[in-house]
Design an enzyme around this catalytic site. Structure first.
Site, PDB file in Angstrom:
ATOM      1  N   HIS B  56       1.121  -0.840  -0.117  1.00  0.00           N
ATOM      2  CA  HIS B  56      -0.181   0.237  -0.182  1.00  0.00           C
ATOM      3  C   HIS B  56       0.588   1.102  -0.429  1.00  0.00           C
ATOM      4  O   HIS B  56       0.280   2.101   0.368  1.00  0.00           O
ATOM      5  CB  HIS B  56      -0.813  -0.104   1.113  1.00  0.00           C
ATOM      6  CG  HIS B  56      -1.705  -0.522   1.363  1.00  0.00           C
ATOM      7  ND1 HIS B  56      -2.763  -1.780   0.598  1.00  0.00           N
ATOM      8  CD2 HIS B  56      -1.652  -2.564   2.748  1.00  0.00           C
ATOM      9  CE1 HIS B  56      -3.443  -2.223   0.596  1.00  0.00           C
ATOM     10  NE2 HIS B  56      -2.929  -3.027   2.118  1.00  0.00           N
ATOM     11  N   HIS B 219      -7.022  -4.268  -1.908  1.00  0.00           N
ATOM     12  CA  HIS B 219      -5.781  -6.118  -1.456  1.00  0.00           C
ATOM     13  C   HIS B 219      -5.532  -6.724  -3.079  1.00  0.00           C
ATOM     14  O   HIS B 219      -5.757  -7.949  -2.640  1.00  0.00           O
ATOM     15  CB  HIS B 219      -6.524  -7.028   0.054  1.00  0.00           C
ATOM     16  CG  HIS B 219      -6.212  -6.220   1.453  1.00  0.00           C
ATOM     17  ND1 HIS B 219      -6.992  -5.322   1.834  1.00  0.00           N
ATOM     18  CD2 HIS B 219      -5.224  -5.715   1.277  1.00  0.00           C
ATOM     19  CE1 HIS B 219      -6.072  -4.913   2.842  1.00  0.00           C
ATOM     20  NE2 HIS B 219      -5.243  -4.944   2.539  1.00  0.00           N
TER      21      HIS B 219
END
Lengths: 329, 329
Positions: B56, B219
């Protein structure tokens, strides 16, 4: 072509509009074409203008603001802005202290910026000078350039010459400093996937699953040659070797830029920096500051470049000086 | 799988090493696993910890520094960090003022952060509290979550609660403020191309040339549903409609975040913002500040999310307060 756009012919204007709407405290758009200037003009300082084709965001509009640029001119994607556009930018930001244009070495850019400077000199008696960045060690003459291309190292020119201009330095001094950065910065890049110019609709080149382009520029063009994919460390090491072979960095303090081409995750850029930092330490090159991120992109190209700038004390202070623009922190 | 990496099993550690080498003035890595803390610990303030899976970036290590986080814990790509890792982070940054953990609502994250907090309370008598972000309006329960997922809006929690903690506010006050941000922020995203987890080697989903995933998480998982590609304006408008239908923004001042998922060019994010700003203006929602860029990514996913945060005067001051971290400007 899968992109979040509306109309390929509108990408430049809608991008600039969206940028100004996001950063009204920093930016204002001129009515005539895709030119952004500081929201509040500062008198009594050398005005610095840069620009080029669109598709390199955050360059160059993202660098307009206190301590960096006074105006950025955006042409069509990967295409030089027109002399008229550049001329309007010059007129909007010119002060009695003069104007410095920071131009990347591509034939169209150099020609059009020069033409605009002549218009401003002839018609408005504005003193306009030009420096040309040429940090790319990959090539000499190419389809796009006579001499080396100006790439990500240009951002160091914006920052350091911009900080000096902000202090009220003269046009001579700001030009000399810009040239000093140009003389001390080198860049080289590689890519594993191309980008697609919206108006073209198809990628600039194609690569096999195990191939990469080495020596890429920033206009979606192929690099100088193609090689089999290697590890991140091997690829970074190979680029670094070219840079270190081109200029003597031994014992020097440097600023490092690991620049993402647009679609390379920050994770990979940091993995690359992990190796670059180790190699430089082993060679006795001292890293003063490191910049990792997207500074000068090629739309969604998957690639990166490494830039190394030799620093002296004056350049270090200017690199560290505060700047307030949308993209520079 | 084409990536600039060395070994899929080493990406997290080499990334963290490269990050710390790039930002030694901000970051220090703990010896035990992939945990970064501030280079210089600040006593007498509530310590704020966040984290989650890697992939991320710049979240969360990029937000460690003055005015934001005290520690970030990085698990394997898209995988929760272990309780042991989180426990080490707590011990490293805890002060007498207590610790607040900012956790995104994913089952593994919530469980492991809670377990670590219990370890710290039992073994070291450290007071640790937790807030759980859940800004994604796309889904309620999913494969990964009970309740809504925590996504890009989490970065606003880091910034605003972090700024309050920096003033020396109490744990009660910092927790209340973090929860206030959570209660006032909503996010929704879409993607036109997936990402590939290095250890998996193949993309998380596949899309036809004219398809997009709507309601994506962070994700690499598919969204809530698939639709035919539309223009940037139509896509942004659709996401915005979901957000505005979920919380009453009418007449409010907001912060806007147009967050790139990793491989979406800044050009496209600004084109999206151009429309978002117009829609909000037409609906009487007043934009206080806009953030456009990569704040919470999913490796090289090609997508974006829109976050809208309702602001009050206290939140505005904290949002504007100075911060000094690798990624927040």
């Amino acid at each position: 072509m899968k992109k979040f756009i509306n109309d390929p012919s509108m990408v430049e204007e809608q991008m600039i509009q969206g940028m100004v709407k996001a950063h009204p405290q920093h930016l204002r758009k001129l009515d005539c074409g895709n030119v952004v200037v500081r929201a509040v003009k500062k008198e009594g300082k050398v005005a610095i203008i840069s620009g080029g084709g669109s598709g390199h965001e955050p360059a160059h509009g993202g660098y307009v603001g206190t301590g960096m640029l006074d105006a950025a001119v955006a042409g069509a994607v990967f295409t030089s802005p027109t002399p008229d556009q550049i001329y309007e930018a010059i007129k909007a930001v010119a002060t009695d202290a003069g104007v410095l244009m920071v131009v990347k070495n591509y034939t169209g850019d150099v020609m059009n910026f020069e033409m605009a400077a002549e218009m401003a000199a002839d018609m408005d008696e504005i003193e306009v000078r030009q420096v040309v960045t040429n940090d790319d060690v990959a090539v000499k003459d190419s389809l796009y350039t006579v001499g080396r291309r100006g790439v990500a190292g240009t951002v160091f020119v914006h920052k350091i010459a911009g900080a000096l201009a902000e202090t009220g330095a003269s046009l001579d001094q700001v030009q000399e400093m810009a040239q000093r950065v140009i003389d001390n910065v080198r860049t080289m890049g590689a890519a594993i996937a191309p980008c697609t110019v919206p108006a073209a609709g198809t990628p600039g080149f194609t690569l096999a699953e195990d191939e990469m382009e080495v020596g890429i520029g920033i206009h979606g063009e192929p690099g100088t040659h193609r090689e089999t994919m290697r590890t991140a460390d091997e690829t970074a090491g190979m680029l670094l070797e070219q840079i270190l072979g081109d200029l003597d960095y031994s014992g020097r303090e440097v600023a490092v830029m690991i620049n993402g081409a647009g679609a390379t995750p920050l994770m990979e850029l940091y993995i690359i920096n992990n190796h670059v930092a180790d190699v430089l330490a082993a060679k006795g090159v001292r890293v003063y500051r490191t910049f990792v991120g997207e500074y000068m992109t090629s739309l969604e190209m998957q690639g990166f470049s490494i830039s190394l700038l030799r620093l002296d004390d004056e350049m270090k202070a200017l690199l560290d000086a505060p700047a307030d623009t949308p993209a520079w922190r």
